[in-house]
Design an enzyme around this catalytic site. Structure first.
Site, short mmCIF file in Angstrom:
data_model
loop_
_atom_site.label_atom_id
_atom_site.label_comp_id
_atom_site.label_asym_id
_atom_site.label_seq_id
_atom_site.Cartn_x
_atom_site.Cartn_y
_atom_site.Cartn_z
N PRO A 51 -0.73 -5.69 6.72
CA PRO A 51 0.28 -6.61 7.40
C PRO A 51 2.05 -5.91 7.71
CG PRO A 51 -0.14 -7.36 5.09
CD PRO A 51 -0.43 -6.52 5.22
N ASN A 69 0.88 -0.99 0.04
CA ASN A 69 -0.62 0.09 0.14
C ASN A 69 0.66 1.28 0.14
OD1 ASN A 69 -2.45 -1.00 0.06
ND2 ASN A 69 -2.86 -1.16 2.44
N ILE A 70 1.75 0.75 1.20
CA ILE A 70 2.41 2.37 1.01
C ILE A 70 2.89 2.32 -0.36
CG2 ILE A 70 4.97 3.40 1.91
CD1 ILE A 70 3.95 2.48 4.96
N ASN A 110 -3.25 8.38 7.49
CA ASN A 110 -1.98 8.01 8.52
C ASN A 110 -0.65 7.44 7.82
OD1 ASN A 110 -4.71 5.47 8.66
ND2 ASN A 110 -2.33 4.16 8.86
N CYS A 133 3.93 7.34 11.37
CA CYS A 133 2.66 8.09 10.19
C CYS A 133 2.18 8.53 11.78
CB CYS A 133 1.59 7.26 9.97
SG CYS A 133 1.17 5.50 11.31
#
Length: 290
Positions: free
Chosen positions: A160, A12-13, A267, A125
């Protein structure tokens, strides 16, 4: 010519970083490297025409000229392996894991100092959201006896990697909080909220301060909020600072831009936006040097 950057980590990041980079006037992603070519992140990158690899850091070792700067969006344990390799290759590294190897970096606080280093740690974050505020307060009070940060994020925004690094998250945020404020007695808490609809990121800050000048504190906080909003537009005060029972209390809310992830995932958005702001400063500096 744009500054060439690579991304290690296609979760995701990493994928959100990729989309943010795609609209940057200063940065170009020349490599998106992970381990699984069929992951959602890889498929998104493929749709954008980005060069992919499932060989992780080996892809950079095999073609060191592919990039000037590397975003490491893997894990704390992986970054400890990557860092010495990338240093030997003379790469600037922006570390989005809680590995604590590089300089603790918050663009709103120590951007000029960060540009002198080649390994920059973006803390966490919660750290990006709250430490600049605590830092601003620390500059206008004689001392802070205690600081507590309580961050609540949507459960769906914690992948995860985030869940596997909770202990490192807390340790890194606490260490950076002490580093920037001088306060030795600090505590960090993170809550994953499964509520539906998903909530925006919220961080409440508690500071034990004797006889605070609340007008001066409020003024400094508002100045810092404006600086952070220059690279995180969805950042704002949810609760103005109040003084109650010996504690200064305030709350920050962060909403994301909705690039790859929903807007409630502030975040992830704040740490990525901070990392992009830092990388763009390196790119601008290179242009000046040329």
């Amino acid at each position: 010519m744009k500054f060439k950057v690579a991304i290690l980590g296609t979760g995701n990041i990493g994928t959100d970083l990729l989309i943010k980079i795609s609209r940057s006037p200063y940065l170009q992603c020349t490599l998106f490297a992970g381990r699984n070519l069929s992951s959602k992140g890889m498929l998104k990158a493929m749709s954008l025409g980005i060069t992919l690899s499932d060989r992780g850091i080996d892809a950079i070792l095999e073609n060191p000229e592919c990039c000037d700067l590397v975003f490491d969006a893997t894990s704390a344990s992986s970054h400890k392996i990557h860092a010495p390799i990338l240093k030997q290759l003379n790469k600037i590294v922006i570390d989005l894991t809680p590995a604590k190897l590089g300089l603790f970096t918050i663009p709103a606080v120590n951007l000029d100092e960060a540009l002198k280093y080649d390994n920059l740690n973006m803390i966490t974050c919660g750290g990006q959201a709250s430490i600049p505020i605590a830092y601003a307060i620390s500059k206008v009070v004689s001392s802070i006896e205690y600081i507590e940060l309580v961050s609540t994020i949507a459960s769906k925004s914690a992948g995860p990697g985030t869940r596997a690094n909770i202990d490192e998250y807390i340790e890194t945020t606490e260490k950076a909080l002490s580093h920037f404020t001088g306060a030795q007695n600090v505590k960090v808490i993170i809550n994953l909220n499964p509520a539906q609809p998903s909530i925006d990121m919220n961080t409440t800050i508690y500071l034990k301060i004797n006889n605070p000048d609340m007008d001066l504190i409020s003024s400094e906080i508002k100045k810092m909020v404006v600086i952070i909003q220059s690279y995180v537009p969805g950042y704002f005060l949810a609760l103005e600072p109040v003084y109650d029972n010996g504690l200064v209390i305030l709350s920050i809310k962060v909403q994301g831009l909705g690039d790859y992830l929903p807007k409630y995932a502030g975040n992830l958005d704040i740490i990525n936006s901070a990392a992009i702001a830092l990388a763009e400063e390196f790119a601008k500096n290179k242009e000046v040097c040329l």
